[in-house]
Scaffold this motif. Structure first.
Motif, short mmCIF file in Angstrom:
data_model
loop_
_atom_site.label_atom_id
_atom_site.label_comp_id
_atom_site.label_asym_id
_atom_site.label_seq_id
_atom_site.Cartn_x
_atom_site.Cartn_y
_atom_site.Cartn_z
N THR A 61 12.79 22.27 37.24
CA THR A 61 11.74 22.91 37.27
C THR A 61 11.36 22.87 35.72
OG1 THR A 61 12.95 25.04 36.70
CG2 THR A 61 12.52 24.45 39.11
N ASN A 63 8.11 24.43 32.90
CA ASN A 63 6.81 25.12 32.26
C ASN A 63 6.44 24.44 31.32
OD1 ASN A 63 6.88 27.14 34.27
ND2 ASN A 63 7.89 28.60 33.03
N LYS A 72 1.01 24.79 32.83
CA LYS A 72 1.61 24.04 33.99
C LYS A 72 2.91 24.62 34.27
CE LYS A 72 1.12 21.11 37.34
NZ LYS A 72 -0.02 20.91 38.48
N SER A 73 3.17 25.08 35.51
CA SER A 73 4.40 25.34 36.04
C SER A 73 4.71 24.26 37.29
CB SER A 73 4.47 26.61 36.70
OG SER A 73 4.51 27.69 35.52
N HIS A 74 5.85 23.48 37.29
CA HIS A 74 6.08 22.53 38.24
C HIS A 74 7.76 22.56 38.56
CE1 HIS A 74 5.64 18.47 39.97
NE2 HIS A 74 6.86 18.33 39.59
N GLN A 75 7.85 22.16 39.84
CA GLN A 75 9.29 22.17 40.34
C GLN A 75 9.25 20.79 41.19
OE1 GLN A 75 10.23 25.66 42.36
NE2 GLN A 75 9.43 24.69 44.45
N SER A 79 5.92 13.20 39.79
CA SER A 79 5.19 13.14 38.83
C SER A 79 4.18 14.16 38.64
CB SER A 79 4.66 11.61 38.24
OG SER A 79 3.93 11.28 39.41
N PHE A 80 3.52 14.61 37.35
CA PHE A 80 2.68 15.53 37.42
C PHE A 80 1.73 15.21 36.18
CE2 PHE A 80 5.92 17.76 35.61
CZ PHE A 80 5.53 18.37 34.36
N SER A 344 9.21 22.97 50.56
CA SER A 344 9.58 22.06 49.37
C SER A 344 9.62 20.76 49.88
CB SER A 344 10.65 22.42 48.40
OG SER A 344 11.01 21.86 47.51
N LYS A 347 6.56 19.18 51.09
CA LYS A 347 5.69 18.61 49.83
C LYS A 347 5.68 17.35 49.34
CE LYS A 347 4.13 23.25 48.52
NZ LYS A 347 4.17 24.39 47.43
N GLU A 348 7.07 17.09 49.36
CA GLU A 348 7.92 15.94 48.79
C GLU A 348 7.84 14.92 49.52
OE1 GLU A 348 11.70 17.13 48.30
OE2 GLU A 348 11.47 18.45 46.54
N TYR A 351 4.14 13.79 49.00
CA TYR A 351 4.12 12.96 47.68
C TYR A 351 4.87 11.57 47.92
CZ TYR A 351 5.52 11.51 43.05
OH TYR A 351 6.02 10.79 41.90
#
Length: 386
Positions: A61, A63, A72-75, A79-80, A344, A347-348, A351
């Motif tokens: 995870t 920030n 941006k917060s991501h876990q 990629s983002f 989760s 969502k993966e 992706y």
């Protein structure tokens, strides 16, 4: 979980903190925070443009702060991208926490208790970080949908505009509408295969933005021949002969020292007579898949397993002894009790299906490996096929 005023260590990105190549080489505990900071000066040629900061992979995870402001917060393993307006001086700070296998997030073969088939953790920034400047209107993404039987390719160019783009496939020019699939007849049809990995060169132009790419046309099917179901590549039976590609690299753990390590592995397996790699429980850098497309190495791509810690007895019963009776499969045993864990993974999956769409080398997906984090397998099979 706060930005410190000073730093006393340096790290080589994108190598995991636990790796020797990172120049840090320490074990990260679940309650630790990794705090990266880098100050950069953007060239004046980028002035007036939108800046895109891409993170190809962080475990687990993160920030992201720009000039001490959270943007941006991501876990997870996806990629983002972070976008921001041009500023000459930028301080990038990334605060990362990695629970390894004490979380439901995707982790592959990482564990805090390494053993015969599970390995030590790889925490922090483990893939490339890169930056680019774009105009107000730019090409965001390109997707290809080749059709072997019709000898066509569908092209989807995503952009923040509804204008018309120009596309050149090999040397043939076309105009296409943005944000919708455009079907194009391939004049000189040349399929892709592992023995003839032919790729069409593509160049897309939208006002001042120009992107180069490629695609290959191939067909995967299953057909019964002499009473036995066979896998067909371009309507011809093919024997898949391959190895498990676990993607751990000397001194770098999950990250190779250089892209030449990718090339070495792919070429070595071809020279040994194999035509297939199974990318096991991880997602490689995109250049790895390009090399497989270019060199004609077929791939089985795993979806990376997650979920809370598994019941080893259940896993062994289902996988090792081939007792494929789903009465033995429980959400508790597979680590998928919570709705957050299940959401989760969903969502993966979206992706993965988007991320891997363009690579002709990928023939098969492994949705779940040996029941690790498995739930609703029939649903996900239909979802991926559909």
């Amino acid at each position: 979980n706060k930005i410190p005023s000073s730093f006393d260590k340096k790290i080589i990105v994108p190598y995991a903190v636990e790796s020797l190549l990172s120049k840090v080489n320490i074990l990260v505990e679940p309650d630790d925070y990794l705090i990266y900071q880098k100050k950069i000066t953007l060239p004046t040629s980028m002035k007036g443009k939108t800046i895109l900061l891409h993170f190809n992979g962080i475990d687990q995870t993160a920030n992201v702060y720009l000039n001490n402001k959270l943007v941006k917060s991501h876990q997870g393993i996806m990629s983002f991208t972070v976008s921001f307006a041009y500023q000459k001086e930028i301080t990038i700070t990334v605060i990362i926490n990695d629970k390894t296998d004490l979380s439901y997030l995707a982790r592959g073969k990482q564990t805090l208790e390494p053993n015969t088939y599970l390995y030590s953790s790889s925490s922090g920034i483990i893939k490339t970080v890169w930056l680019e400047a774009v105009d107000k209107i730019y090409i965001e993404d390109i997707k290809f949908y080749p059709n072997y039987d019709k000898k066509t390719v569908g092209v989807l160019v995503k952009a923040n505009s509804n204008q018309v783009a120009k596309i050149k496939i090999n040397n043939e020019q076309h105009e296409i509408k943005l944000n919708k699939i455009n079907e194009i007849k391939l004049k000189d049809f040349h399929p892709w295969s592992n023995t003839d990995p032919y790729l069409y060169d593509v160049e897309v132009t939208l006002i001042n933005d120009k992107v180069k790419s490629y695609f290959g046309v191939r067909k995967i099917s299953v057909q019964e021949i002499n009473g036995v179901k066979r896998i067909l590549l371009n309507n011809k039976p093919i024997l898949l002969s391959g190895v498990l590609n676990q993607g751990y690299y000397f001194l770098g753990d999950l990250t190779p020292r250089s892209y030449l390590d990718y090339l070495f592995d792919i070429k070595a397996m071809k020279e040994l007579g194999f035509n297939l790699l199974r990318v096991h429980a991880k997602v490689e850098e995109e250049v790895f898949y390009y090399y497989c497309d270019k060199l004609g190495m077929l791939l089985i791509q795993d979806f990376v397993n997650g979920g809370n810690r598994y019941d080893k007895k259940m896993i062994y019963m289902i996988s090792s002894f081939l007792i494929w009776d789903y009465r033995h499969l429980t959400l508790e045993g597979a680590g998928r009790v919570s709705k957050e864990s299940q959401d989760s993974f969903k969502k993966e999956v979206d992706y993965y299906l988007d991320h891997f769409n363009n690579y002709p080398s990928i023939l098969i997906y492994t949705i779940f490996n040996e029941a690790w984090g498995e739930f609703n397998p029939n649903y996900f099979y239909e979802y991926c096929v559909g």
